[in-house]
Design an enzyme around this catalytic site. Structure first.
Site, PDB file in Angstrom:
ATOM      1  CB  SER A   1       6.955   9.811  -1.987  1.00  8.21           C
ATOM      2  OG  SER A   1       7.513   8.956  -0.957  1.00  8.21           O
TER       3      SER A   1
ATOM      4  CG  LEU B   1      11.547  10.861  -9.088  1.00  9.58           C
ATOM      5  CD1 LEU B   1      11.415  11.095  -6.834  1.00  9.58           C
ATOM      6  CD2 LEU B   1      12.898  11.500  -9.266  1.00  9.58           C
TER       7      LEU B   1
ATOM      8  NE  ARG C   1      12.066   6.948  -1.599  1.00 13.40           N
ATOM      9  CZ  ARG C   1      11.227   4.923  -2.048  1.00 13.40           C
ATOM     10  NH1 ARG C   1      10.492   5.172  -1.477  1.00 13.40           N
ATOM     11  NH2 ARG C   1      11.942   3.936  -2.043  1.00 13.40           N
TER      12      ARG C   1
ATOM     13  CE1 TYR D   1      -4.673   8.880 -10.357  1.00  7.56           C
ATOM     14  CE2 TYR D   1      -3.960  10.484  -8.341  1.00  7.56           C
ATOM     15  CZ  TYR D   1      -4.026   9.504  -9.785  1.00  7.56           C
ATOM     16  OH  TYR D   1      -3.151  10.567 -10.865  1.00  7.56           O
TER      17      TYR D   1
ATOM     18  CE1 TYR E   1      -3.828   4.138  -8.690  1.00  5.35           C
ATOM     19  CE2 TYR E   1      -1.629   4.065  -8.436  1.00  5.35           C
ATOM     20  CZ  TYR E   1      -2.766   4.039  -8.351  1.00  5.35           C
ATOM     21  OH  TYR E   1      -2.488   2.816  -8.640  1.00  5.35           O
TER      22      TYR E   1
END
Length: 339
Positions: free
Chosen positions: A287, A235, A292, A71, A39
């Site tokens: 991400s 996260l 990342r 998305y 996304y």
């Protein structure tokens, strides 16, 4: 003990690796424990971002990609997958792609056309998993977020069992290998599980799940029914106040996660991901940062002790980042129930 949990525990005795970390679904298929969420706000994400990030992720070792028609980037994700198949990096059967049925397509006659739109965008022959994105239906039509003249969302009566039967027909037709749901509470799961003539059980339920929202009761219910929990926002979340509860403190600054991370030379993010993976929860951190994407994948070279797992479980605050309060007046809004 349920066979799936037993196999999970034996899997962890063998220790999942970067190369092999998929777990069984109740229909005989398998799902990788770590995936990449794709996304990105379509208004602010530069074109081509998802394409490049998915190609990089495949090079890093990701094989599980979580996407959705809503998305607006499935064409890029599909192109990335096809390019990596074409250059010999992976085969189609190595990739696990999850697509989602949006709220405006719950009417049974719209389910297959919606799935076919996703396949057309991806230019793939089948999906590995197709899930009902939310148990709430909107008015069918071309507008994904239909509103009336006063700016209120226009809802549609939801018959989740009828929607599910249309999904079962898509699986029977070979368009998708596994069927699941997202953001369903216990009552809504039971509605499907107890449906007369049920032919294909939901294999997964994608819900918010992280150390501040560990979902113990839903997790236990799903384990009893051989439903895998797929955790989004593993996260925590962005701090976008338009849809995120910013009262919840930033997860990755948690002192316990940081201190456990220091012990293993890992970040708080890697500890949070490892925590869920180690209890059999699939994680799909999103991400579009190359660093990342690589960083989040490196969670298979350490494991948490039982004491550390219990300490992280005790961080649970039962606070959602993603409350979706703008739809809380929908009759099937899932978060009024305890779980």
């Amino acid at each position: 003990m349920h066979s799936q949990v037993r196999e999970l525990l034996s899997l962890f005795a063998m220790n999942p690796s970067a190369e092999s970390h998929s777990i069984p679904l109740s229909d005989g298929n398998r799902i990788p424990l770590l995936g990449l969420g794709t996304y990105g706000d379509p208004r602010t994400t530069p074109k081509g971002t998802a394409l490049e990030c998915v190609k990089l992720a495949i090079d890093v070792g990701y094989r599980h990609f979580d996407g959705a028609l809503v998305y607006f980037n499935e064409h890029e994700v599909g192109q990335a997958i096809r390019e990596k198949i074409a250059d010999g990096s992976v085969r189609r059967q190595d990739i696990f792609y999850c697509g989602k049925l949006w709220n405006t397509f719950h009417s049974p006659e719209l389910v297959r056309p919606a799935l076919e739109r996703t396949l057309e965008a991806l230019k793939l022959d089948y999906l590995d998993l197709y899930i009902v994105e939310l148990p709430i239906a909107f008015k069918p039509g071309n507008d994904f977020y239909p509103k009336d003249g006063d700016g209120n969302y226009i809802y549609h009566h939801t018959d989740l069992c009828a929607t599910w039967e249309a999904l079962e027909a898509c699986k029977d037709a070979g368009l998708v290998k596994s069927l699941g749901v997202s953001n369903f509470n216990r009552r809504q799961l039971e509605l499907l599980l107890n449906k007369p003539g049920l032919r294909h059980k939901p294999v997964s339920n994608q819900v918010e799940c992280h150390p501040y929202f560990t979902q113990p009761k839903l997790l236990e219910f799903c384990r009893q029914h051989n439903i895998v929990i797929v955790g989004y926002c593993p996260l925590g979340s962005s701090r976008d106040a338009s849809w995120v509860n910013v009262k919840c403190p930033p997860l990755l600054e948690d002192e316990l996660l940081v201190s456990i991370g220091k012990k293993y030379n890992k970040s708080s993010a890697q500890v949070a991901l490892r925590f869920n993976v180690q209890r059999g929860v699939v994680v799909i951190p999103k991400s579009f940062s190359p660093e990342r994407i690589k960083h989040n994948f490196h969670i298979f070279d350490f494991s948490l002790t039982e004491e550390e797992m219990k300490a992280i479980e005790a961080l649970n605050k039962n606070i959602r980042f993603v409350e979706l309060l703008m739809w809380s007046d929908h009759p099937e809004y899932p978060f009024h129930d305890e779980y």
